[in-house]
Design a protein around this motif. Structure first.
Motif, PDB file in Angstrom:
ATOM      1  N   MET A  37       1.339  -1.384  -0.552  1.00 20.59           N
ATOM      2  CA  MET A  37      -0.070   0.083  -0.234  1.00 20.59           C
ATOM      3  C   MET A  37       0.900   1.083   0.010  1.00 20.59           C
ATOM      4  N   LYS A  38       0.671   2.430  -0.264  1.00 22.52           N
ATOM      5  CA  LYS A  38       0.625   3.565  -0.507  1.00 22.52           C
ATOM      6  C   LYS A  38      -0.457   5.012  -0.353  1.00 22.52           C
ATOM      7  N   GLY A  39       0.038   6.037  -0.030  1.00 14.58           N
ATOM      8  CA  GLY A  39      -0.538   7.332  -0.231  1.00 14.58           C
ATOM      9  C   GLY A  39      -1.609   7.455  -1.101  1.00 14.58           C
ATOM     10  N   ILE A  40      -2.232   8.490  -1.518  1.00 14.13           N
ATOM     11  CA  ILE A  40      -2.761   9.205  -2.252  1.00 14.13           C
ATOM     12  C   ILE A  40      -2.669   9.938  -3.014  1.00 14.13           C
ATOM     13  N   SER A  41      -1.260  10.171  -2.621  1.00 13.03           N
ATOM     14  CA  SER A  41      -1.149  11.769  -3.003  1.00 13.03           C
ATOM     15  C   SER A  41      -0.282  11.407  -4.682  1.00 13.03           C
ATOM     16  N   SER A  42      -1.048  12.610  -5.360  1.00 14.91           N
ATOM     17  CA  SER A  42      -0.154  12.663  -7.111  1.00 14.91           C
ATOM     18  C   SER A  42       0.265  13.846  -7.366  1.00 14.91           C
ATOM     19  N   ILE A  43       0.359  13.973  -8.609  1.00 16.68           N
ATOM     20  CA  ILE A  43       0.668  14.807  -9.848  1.00 16.68           C
ATOM     21  C   ILE A  43       0.009  16.713  -8.702  1.00 16.68           C
ATOM     22  N   GLN A  44       0.053  17.486  -8.720  1.00 13.61           N
ATOM     23  CA  GLN A  44      -0.632  18.934  -8.581  1.00 13.61           C
ATOM     24  C   GLN A  44      -0.165  20.074  -9.179  1.00 13.61           C
ATOM     25  N   ASN A  45      -1.006  20.150 -10.656  1.00 15.14           N
ATOM     26  CA  ASN A  45      -0.653  21.329 -10.780  1.00 15.14           C
ATOM     27  C   ASN A  45      -1.959  22.261 -11.339  1.00 15.14           C
ATOM     28  N   GLY A  67       7.497  16.662  -6.390  1.00 14.71           N
ATOM     29  CA  GLY A  67       6.617  15.719  -5.425  1.00 14.71           C
ATOM     30  C   GLY A  67       6.149  15.448  -3.978  1.00 14.71           C
ATOM     31  N   TYR A  68       7.094  16.775  -3.586  1.00 11.61           N
ATOM     32  CA  TYR A  68       6.469  17.297  -2.027  1.00 11.61           C
ATOM     33  C   TYR A  68       5.876  18.019  -2.473  1.00 11.61           C
ATOM     34  N   VAL A  69       5.957  19.813  -3.143  1.00  4.21           N
ATOM     35  CA  VAL A  69       5.009  20.605  -3.244  1.00  4.21           C
ATOM     36  C   VAL A  69       4.391  20.798  -4.026  1.00  4.21           C
ATOM     37  N   ILE A 122       8.576  32.912  -5.407  1.00  2.00           N
ATOM     38  CA  ILE A 122       8.515  31.609  -5.788  1.00  2.00           C
ATOM     39  C   ILE A 122       6.593  31.172  -4.840  1.00  2.00           C
ATOM     40  N   ALA A 123       6.321  30.226  -5.995  1.00  2.00           N
ATOM     41  CA  ALA A 123       5.134  30.417  -5.382  1.00  2.00           C
ATOM     42  C   ALA A 123       4.668  28.220  -5.965  1.00  2.00           C
ATOM     43  N   THR A 124       4.213  27.462  -4.944  1.00  2.25           N
ATOM     44  CA  THR A 124       4.214  26.063  -5.338  1.00  2.25           C
ATOM     45  C   THR A 124       2.712  25.968  -4.766  1.00  2.25           C
ATOM     46  N   TYR A 125       2.545  24.691  -5.436  1.00  2.00           N
ATOM     47  CA  TYR A 125       1.180  24.106  -5.984  1.00  2.00           C
ATOM     48  C   TYR A 125       0.655  24.342  -4.407  1.00  2.00           C
ATOM     49  N   ARG A 126       0.395  23.250  -4.119  1.00  5.51           N
ATOM     50  CA  ARG A 126       0.593  23.332  -2.563  1.00  5.51           C
ATOM     51  C   ARG A 126       0.200  24.028  -1.452  1.00  5.51           C
ATOM     52  N   GLN A 127       1.502  24.864  -1.732  1.00  7.57           N
ATOM     53  CA  GLN A 127       0.957  26.006  -0.088  1.00  7.57           C
ATOM     54  C   GLN A 127       0.876  26.957  -0.440  1.00  7.57           C
ATOM     55  N   ASP A 128       1.878  27.728  -1.804  1.00  9.31           N
ATOM     56  CA  ASP A 128       0.578  28.807  -2.640  1.00  9.31           C
ATOM     57  C   ASP A 128      -0.353  28.911  -3.804  1.00  9.31           C
ATOM     58  N   LEU A 129      -0.599  28.249  -3.627  1.00 10.18           N
ATOM     59  CA  LEU A 129      -2.083  28.108  -5.054  1.00 10.18           C
ATOM     60  C   LEU A 129      -3.043  27.614  -4.497  1.00 10.18           C
ATOM     61  N   ALA A 130      -2.605  26.549  -4.275  1.00  7.56           N
ATOM     62  CA  ALA A 130      -4.153  25.868  -3.952  1.00  7.56           C
ATOM     63  C   ALA A 130      -3.997  25.145  -2.831  1.00  7.56           C
ATOM     64  N   PRO A 131      -4.125  26.406  -1.134  1.00  2.95           N
ATOM     65  CA  PRO A 131      -3.959  25.481   0.161  1.00  2.95           C
ATOM     66  C   PRO A 131      -4.902  24.619   0.490  1.00  2.95           C
ATOM     67  N   PHE A 132      -5.440  24.436  -0.384  1.00  6.55           N
ATOM     68  CA  PHE A 132      -6.470  23.086   0.543  1.00  6.55           C
ATOM     69  C   PHE A 132      -6.212  21.939   1.351  1.00  6.55           C
ATOM     70  N   LEU A 189       0.046  17.145   0.998  1.00  5.89           N
ATOM     71  CA  LEU A 189       0.464  15.828   0.671  1.00  5.89           C
ATOM     72  C   LEU A 189       0.058  14.377   2.612  1.00  5.89           C
ATOM     73  N   PHE A 190       0.279  13.432   0.985  1.00  5.57           N
ATOM     74  CA  PHE A 190      -0.105  12.589   2.085  1.00  5.57           C
ATOM     75  C   PHE A 190       0.766  11.273   2.001  1.00  5.57           C
ATOM     76  N   LYS A 191       1.861  10.974   3.460  1.00  5.94           N
ATOM     77  CA  LYS A 191       2.539  10.389   3.378  1.00  5.94           C
ATOM     78  C   LYS A 191       2.738   8.227   3.550  1.00  5.94           C
ATOM     79  N   PHE A 192       1.423   8.383   3.808  1.00  9.17           N
ATOM     80  CA  PHE A 192       1.382   6.813   4.124  1.00  9.17           C
ATOM     81  C   PHE A 192       2.591   6.453   2.634  1.00  9.17           C
ATOM     82  N   GLY A 193       3.272   5.103   3.440  1.00  7.24           N
ATOM     83  CA  GLY A 193       3.434   4.046   2.237  1.00  7.24           C
ATOM     84  C   GLY A 193       4.968   5.632   2.114  1.00  7.24           C
ATOM     85  N   GLU A 194       5.268   6.257   2.543  1.00  8.41           N
ATOM     86  CA  GLU A 194       7.043   6.367   2.017  1.00  8.41           C
ATOM     87  C   GLU A 194       8.062   5.623   2.458  1.00  8.41           C
TER      88      GLU A 194
END
Length: 737
Positions: A58-66, A696-698, A712-722, A727-732
């Motif tokens: 198993m691993k987490g459901i984290s996927s690409i974010q753009n 892969g993280y941001v 600098i603007a990242t998707y997970r922290q700045d563009l769509a910080p919902f 990042l769901f790190k299950f399975g890392e």
């Protein structure tokens, strides 16, 4: 469940252990629906309703974010999928299947023999797996996808159909009607509609429609008046009570907004108090007057029906079209007039015929099963029964194919244009509501002018793009490092012009260019790609090239290879020399290593606006880094794309010291199979106080360059910080190189 070659993908639910638990704990666990998305190579036969015991990694459901495109991570959460996994071993514990699956097993082979069986399968079972890509494209560009997704329209038609049939049947047997009989008929029709909802899989739209229908039946039985808006709010309350994360899916918003628009469009008409002219006053022409009155009434009713349909349809087109633009980044201009034809046809012909044929088929199958009739005869009878339903879909299919030749059938819309149109829509709504009657006219005019300014700016930008005005570029430009898992894709942007460095990977029919790059370009309003640079001929860098060249045929390709099928005879330019792209200078550094491997053949590119310099390195390794140090090229840079995704074969101490970056960006997927970037490699950057970011993280990393430097603007922290984008790190795990 979906299948690709010898792999299948399916969702499973863990059966909770109720031993040693209180009743309330067991009930709470049963109410929480948690699913796991599993993939299985060369699987056994799997059917819904079976009970299996799986051993899976198993691993987490984290996927690409753009920006733009499909947010798979959000979709997983809305579907209660909490983890992904790959099946290692499996053992079946119970082969029992659900009633729905058994009905589908005997019905689908018949539907597959029909020319429009894919649509019939969606109408009856809510199963859209038979719809191919071409059919989905037609449904999107006609705005008719809601007709093949079981919703309030379908359930309302089914309820009304069986309610009317039962009323006619009982009236023929016993003309005298009474309230108890009507209540019983209403309950029976509601139960049939509930069964239809079960067959369709109880989607969000189905849940809403069923709740409203049941509330209507209950209020009717207890003689309690209820307003349509009350029932809509009750339905919304119960849907969110049962499934709070339903708000993350498009189905809830489209379903409830559609019904709200219908309720706003259809307002009750006051009953006229004008006394009717007595026919007795015209005794000589009584029959003629009666015929004239009846004909006039029919024409008036028909005209009123057309007016109501148009009133509903144009509002639905604007309201749902705007919501679809927000959710999916595209608009369908032809959906207004096409749905004026589709909706009445489906409501009055296609859906009733389909359900009548299906009910007759179930009845015949039950009788044949009881009599032990040969399967070939059963199939022939079923195909004959469904022929009429299949025939009713011919006009729909013809119009779907016609849409392939219509201009502007499907228009992608950028985020900037969408925001401008939404502001203008607010202005139109203010005019429609006549706010000037309650607010000072000068204030409302000023506000309307401000709201319409973004549309004016977008129009000016469009004229510039078409060459109608001289386009002057300011010093502002952006570089976007996209999250394409274990691969590289970088887009530089100046206005509507783009410059792409590497194209991500492709696996069979799947391509990150389709999944991430093209939707990103649409969202950012980039309509012209001037250059595409491919660093080297590895799949994770060149896989999406054919997709991009097909979408942007005038692009200039820069690469040091010519024998790859990806290039498609494009205009090819070697990776060497200096060039200027609008307001930035680009240096392409030739490779002096004659016997280099693929990685060291990477096209190294330096980009500068005179203030900030960026160095893009592809997958170069230590030998190529050494050759760059010994060359006359200026490799110092403020921003460095870390070579070879952070592998130990690159990022030598001498190279990092010579580049001397303040920011290092790593194109590497989260928990990738190679374990990139390596911790000791990142430590070399950290020892020099270099800020490091990993896609892969941001997610997407966007850099905006101005005369004051870069932001600098990242998707997970700045563009769509919902919360659902975290990042769901299950399975890392830490993996070997």
């Amino acid at each position: 469940m979906s299948q690709n070659s010898d792999w299948i993908s399916f969702d499973v639910r863990v059966i909770p252990q109720t031993q040693n638990r209180t009743f309330f704990e067991a009930a709470a666990l049963a109410n929480v629906q948690r699913y796991y998305r599993l993939t299985w190579q060369k699987p056994a036969k799997i059917e819904p309703g079976q009970i299996w015991q799986f051993t899976a990694r198993m691993k987490g459901i984290s996927s690409i974010q753009n920006q733009g495109g499909f947010n798979q991570q959000k979709h997983y959460i809305s579907q209660h999928i909490i983890a992904k996994g790959r099946v290692k071993r499996a053992e079946i514990l119970n082969e029992g299947t659900s009633i729905r699956q058994k009905i589908m097993e005997v019905t689908l082979p018949i539907l597959q023999r029909l020319s429009h069986g894919d649509i019939l399968q969606a109408l009856i079972f809510g199963d859209k797996s038979a719809l191919d890509d071409a059919r989905w494209q037609q449904l999107r560009q006609t705005g008719s996808g809601h007709l093949v997704a079981i919703s309030g329209l379908h359930l309302s038609v089914v309820f009304g159909l069986f309610y009317g049939l039962l009323m006619l049947g009982t009236r023929a047997l016993a003309p005298k009607q009474h309230r108890l009989r009507v209540q019983v008929i209403m309950l029976v029709a509601a139960l049939i509609t509930l069964g239809y909802g079960y067959l369709s899989g109880f989607a969000i739209a189905t849940q809403r429609a069923l709740l409203m229908m049941l509330l209507l039946v209950i209020f009717s039985l207890v003689k309690q008046f209820s307003h349509s808006w009350d029932r809509l709010l009750y339905a919304l309350f119960f849907v969110l009570l049962i499934d709070p994360v339903a708000t993350l899916g498009a189905g809830l918003w489209l379903s409830f907004l559609a019904l709200a628009i219908i309720l706003l469009a259809v307002t009750p008409q006051p009953i006229s108090n004008k006394p009717a002219t007595p026919l007795a006053a015209h005794s000589t022409n009584g029959v003629w007057q009666k015929c004239m009155t009846t004909g006039r009434a029919m024409r008036l009713a028909l005209w009123q029906g057309i007016k109501i349909l148009w009133s509903i349809q144009w509002r639905l087109a604007i309201g749902l079209g705007g919501l679809q633009a927000v959710l999916f980044g595209m608009v369908t201009p032809h959906s207004i007039w096409l749905n004026l034809l589709f909706v009445p046809w489906f409501s009055l012909v296609a859906i009733p015929l389909t359900m009548l044929c299906f009910c007759l088929w179930l009845l015949c199958f039950t009788v044949f099963a009881f009599l032990g009739t040969d399967l070939h005869v059963v199939t022939s009878v079923g195909a004959t029964l469904f022929t009429l339903a299949n025939f009713s879909l011919i006009p729909f299919d013809k119009l779907l194919h016609l849409s392939d030749h219509l201009p502007w059938a499907l228009l992608p819309i950028s985020e900037q244009a969408l925001a401008a149109l939404l502001f203008m829509l607010i202005a139109i709504l203010a005019i429609h509501l006549r706010l000037h009657s309650v607010v000072d006219k000068r204030i409302i005019r000023f506000c309307l002018m401000i709201l319409c300014l973004p549309v004016g700016f977008q129009a000016i930008a469009a004229w510039q793009q078409r060459g109608l005005l001289n386009q002057e570029y300011a010093g502002l430009w952006q570089m976007h490092v996209l999250d394409v898992a274990q691969g590289t894709a970088i887009v530089m942007q100046q206005g509507r012009h783009g410059f792409i460095y590497d194209t991500g990977a492709a696996y069979g029919e799947f391509s990150y260019a389709k999944r991430a790059i093209v939707p990103f370009l649409t969202a950012r309003g980039i309509s012209q790609i001037d250059y595409i640079v491919v660093s080297h001929d590895d799949n994770d860098h060149v896989g999406g090239l054919s997709v991009l060249l097909q979408a942007f045929k005038s692009s200039q390709l820069i690469a040091d290879f010519s024998d790859t099928p990806h290039s498609q005879n494009a205009m090819l330019q070697p990776c060497s020399g200096n060039m200027r792209w609008l307001n930035v200078d680009i240096q392409l550094m030739a490779n002096p290593l004659i016997k280099a491997n693929d990685n060291n053949n990477s096209c190294v590119m330096s980009v500068t606006d005179g203030l900030t310099r960026v160095l893009l390195t592809g997958d170069i390794e230590a030998p190529r880094e050494l050759s760059l140090l010994q060359s006359d090229n200026n490799i110092t840079a403020d921003i460095l794309l870390v070579p070879h995704h952070g592998s130990r074969t690159s990022s030598t101490e001498a190279f990092i010291e010579a580049v001397n970056p303040s920011l290092a960006i790593v194109n590497a997927g989260f928990a990738n199979q190679y374990g990139f970037p390596k911790a000791d490699v990142m430590a070399r950057y950290h020892q020099r106080n270099v800020l490091t970011l990993q896609t892969g993280y941001v997610g997407q990393i966007s850099l905006t360059f101005t005369e004051r430097g870069y932001k600098i603007a990242t998707y997970r922290q700045d563009l769509a910080p919902f919360w659902y984008n975290q990042l769901f790190k299950f399975g890392e795990t830490t993996k070997a190189e």
